[in-house]
Write a protein that holds these residues in place. Structure first.
Motif, PDB file in Angstrom:
ATOM      1  N   GLU A  68     -29.919 107.489  20.528  1.00 39.40           N
ATOM      2  CA  GLU A  68     -29.984 108.150  22.115  1.00 39.40           C
ATOM      3  C   GLU A  68     -28.902 107.922  22.991  1.00 39.40           C
ATOM      4  O   GLU A  68     -28.309 108.701  23.608  1.00 39.40           O
ATOM      5  CB  GLU A  68     -31.380 107.994  22.719  1.00 39.40           C
ATOM      6  N   GLN A  69     -28.669 106.470  22.852  1.00 41.78           N
ATOM      7  CA  GLN A  69     -27.562 105.866  23.976  1.00 41.78           C
ATOM      8  C   GLN A  69     -26.266 106.528  23.452  1.00 41.78           C
ATOM      9  O   GLN A  69     -25.320 106.870  24.547  1.00 41.78           O
ATOM     10  CB  GLN A  69     -27.554 104.666  24.225  1.00 41.78           C
ATOM     11  N   MET A  70     -26.070 106.563  22.299  1.00 39.83           N
ATOM     12  CA  MET A  70     -24.749 107.292  21.809  1.00 39.83           C
ATOM     13  C   MET A  70     -24.476 108.487  22.094  1.00 39.83           C
ATOM     14  O   MET A  70     -23.459 108.917  22.501  1.00 39.83           O
ATOM     15  CB  MET A  70     -24.739 107.080  20.150  1.00 39.83           C
ATOM     16  N   GLN A  71     -25.486 109.531  21.986  1.00 39.53           N
ATOM     17  CA  GLN A  71     -25.434 110.860  22.407  1.00 39.53           C
ATOM     18  C   GLN A  71     -25.100 110.971  23.971  1.00 39.53           C
ATOM     19  O   GLN A  71     -24.214 111.961  24.313  1.00 39.53           O
ATOM     20  CB  GLN A  71     -26.682 111.411  21.868  1.00 39.53           C
ATOM     21  N   ARG A  72     -25.903 109.990  24.600  1.00 37.61           N
ATOM     22  CA  ARG A  72     -25.845 110.203  26.179  1.00 37.61           C
ATOM     23  C   ARG A  72     -24.098 109.813  26.566  1.00 37.61           C
ATOM     24  O   ARG A  72     -23.631 110.405  27.405  1.00 37.61           O
ATOM     25  CB  ARG A  72     -26.730 109.408  26.771  1.00 37.61           C
ATOM     26  N   PHE A  73     -23.732 108.613  25.784  1.00 37.56           N
ATOM     27  CA  PHE A  73     -22.206 108.236  26.018  1.00 37.56           C
ATOM     28  C   PHE A  73     -21.303 109.428  25.873  1.00 37.56           C
ATOM     29  O   PHE A  73     -20.552 109.638  26.431  1.00 37.56           O
ATOM     30  CB  PHE A  73     -22.104 107.047  24.959  1.00 37.56           C
ATOM     31  N   PHE A  74     -21.407 109.774  24.461  1.00 31.93           N
ATOM     32  CA  PHE A  74     -20.568 111.102  24.165  1.00 31.93           C
ATOM     33  C   PHE A  74     -20.623 112.311  24.906  1.00 31.93           C
ATOM     34  O   PHE A  74     -19.386 113.092  25.179  1.00 31.93           O
ATOM     35  CB  PHE A  74     -20.570 111.349  22.831  1.00 31.93           C
ATOM     36  N   ASP A  75     -21.655 112.482  25.441  1.00 32.73           N
ATOM     37  CA  ASP A  75     -21.899 113.701  26.653  1.00 32.73           C
ATOM     38  C   ASP A  75     -21.815 113.327  27.896  1.00 32.73           C
ATOM     39  O   ASP A  75     -22.185 114.020  28.912  1.00 32.73           O
ATOM     40  CB  ASP A  75     -23.472 114.249  26.416  1.00 32.73           C
ATOM     41  N   GLN A  77     -23.345 111.427  29.943  1.00 34.92           N
ATOM     42  CA  GLN A  77     -24.529 111.037  31.060  1.00 34.92           C
ATOM     43  C   GLN A  77     -24.612 109.738  30.928  1.00 34.92           C
ATOM     44  O   GLN A  77     -24.055 108.667  30.416  1.00 34.92           O
ATOM     45  CB  GLN A  77     -25.729 111.622  29.861  1.00 34.92           C
ATOM     46  N   GLU A  78     -25.353 109.200  32.071  1.00 35.69           N
ATOM     47  CA  GLU A  78     -25.724 108.016  32.225  1.00 35.69           C
ATOM     48  C   GLU A  78     -26.359 107.281  31.033  1.00 35.69           C
ATOM     49  O   GLU A  78     -27.222 107.837  30.388  1.00 35.69           O
ATOM     50  CB  GLU A  78     -26.682 107.853  33.526  1.00 35.69           C
ATOM     51  N   THR A  79     -25.698 106.025  30.868  1.00 36.51           N
ATOM     52  CA  THR A  79     -26.284 105.121  29.450  1.00 36.51           C
ATOM     53  C   THR A  79     -26.737 103.896  30.174  1.00 36.51           C
ATOM     54  O   THR A  79     -26.521 103.461  31.430  1.00 36.51           O
ATOM     55  CB  THR A  79     -25.352 104.948  28.700  1.00 36.51           C
ATOM     56  N   ASP A  80     -27.779 103.121  29.524  1.00 35.14           N
ATOM     57  CA  ASP A  80     -27.916 101.933  29.799  1.00 35.14           C
ATOM     58  C   ASP A  80     -26.761 101.043  29.638  1.00 35.14           C
ATOM     59  O   ASP A  80     -25.858 101.125  28.770  1.00 35.14           O
ATOM     60  CB  ASP A  80     -29.119 101.094  28.857  1.00 35.14           C
ATOM     61  N   GLN A  81     -26.685  99.826  30.564  1.00 33.77           N
ATOM     62  CA  GLN A  81     -25.751  98.931  30.388  1.00 33.77           C
ATOM     63  C   GLN A  81     -26.090  97.738  30.234  1.00 33.77           C
ATOM     64  O   GLN A  81     -27.419  97.394  30.571  1.00 33.77           O
ATOM     65  CB  GLN A  81     -24.843  98.877  31.688  1.00 33.77           C
ATOM     66  N   ALA A  82     -25.565  96.670  29.539  1.00 35.02           N
ATOM     67  CA  ALA A  82     -25.819  95.291  29.269  1.00 35.02           C
ATOM     68  C   ALA A  82     -25.868  94.817  30.616  1.00 35.02           C
ATOM     69  O   ALA A  82     -24.890  94.764  31.729  1.00 35.02           O
ATOM     70  CB  ALA A  82     -24.848  94.760  28.310  1.00 35.02           C
ATOM     71  N   GLU A  83     -26.800  94.293  31.054  1.00 28.51           N
ATOM     72  CA  GLU A  83     -27.211  93.439  32.380  1.00 28.51           C
ATOM     73  C   GLU A  83     -26.458  92.387  32.375  1.00 28.51           C
ATOM     74  O   GLU A  83     -26.222  91.425  31.364  1.00 28.51           O
ATOM     75  CB  GLU A  83     -28.514  93.100  32.312  1.00 28.51           C
ATOM     76  N   GLY A  84     -25.867  92.132  33.541  1.00 29.96           N
ATOM     77  CA  GLY A  84     -24.766  90.878  33.872  1.00 29.96           C
ATOM     78  C   GLY A  84     -23.373  91.093  33.162  1.00 29.96           C
ATOM     79  O   GLY A  84     -22.672  90.041  33.222  1.00 29.96           O
TER      80      GLY A  84
END
Length: 91
Positions: A68-75, A77-84
């Motif tokens: 899901e994050q991969m599809q969002r990244f390539f499109d 769209q906002e993705t989760d980020q590694a905290e810190g």
């Protein structure tokens, strides 16, 4: 001269992946629509997400989350980020 592809992430012609990065139809679709630089950027984010969020790649839910994050990244769209995570400073 290397092959190029119109990258859905960067919206321009860039170097294509030399082979599908995943098996099956999804890998072929990524090879046809995602550039090598975009795939490398995704791999970097994916590694940070796996490490920071302590994802278990044997867990189907973790793999589904990354897809899901991969599809969002390539499109773009906002993705989760590694905290810190602090990106390296540019010289």
């Amino acid at each position: 001269m290397s092959n190029t592809v119109f990258c859905r992430k960067y919206q321009k012609e860039l170097e294509a992946l030399p082979f599908p990065p995943l098996p099956g139809k999804q890998g072929q679709e990524i090879q046809a629509t995602v550039s090598k630089p975009a795939w490398e950027a995704w791999q970097s984010l994916q590694t940070r997400l796996i490490n920071e969020k302590h994802l278990n790649m044997l867990d189907p839910e973790s793999r589904a989350y990354l897809m899901e994050q991969m599809q969002r990244f390539f499109d773009n769209q906002e993705t989760d980020q590694a905290e810190g995570y602090v990106p390296p400073s540019q010289p």
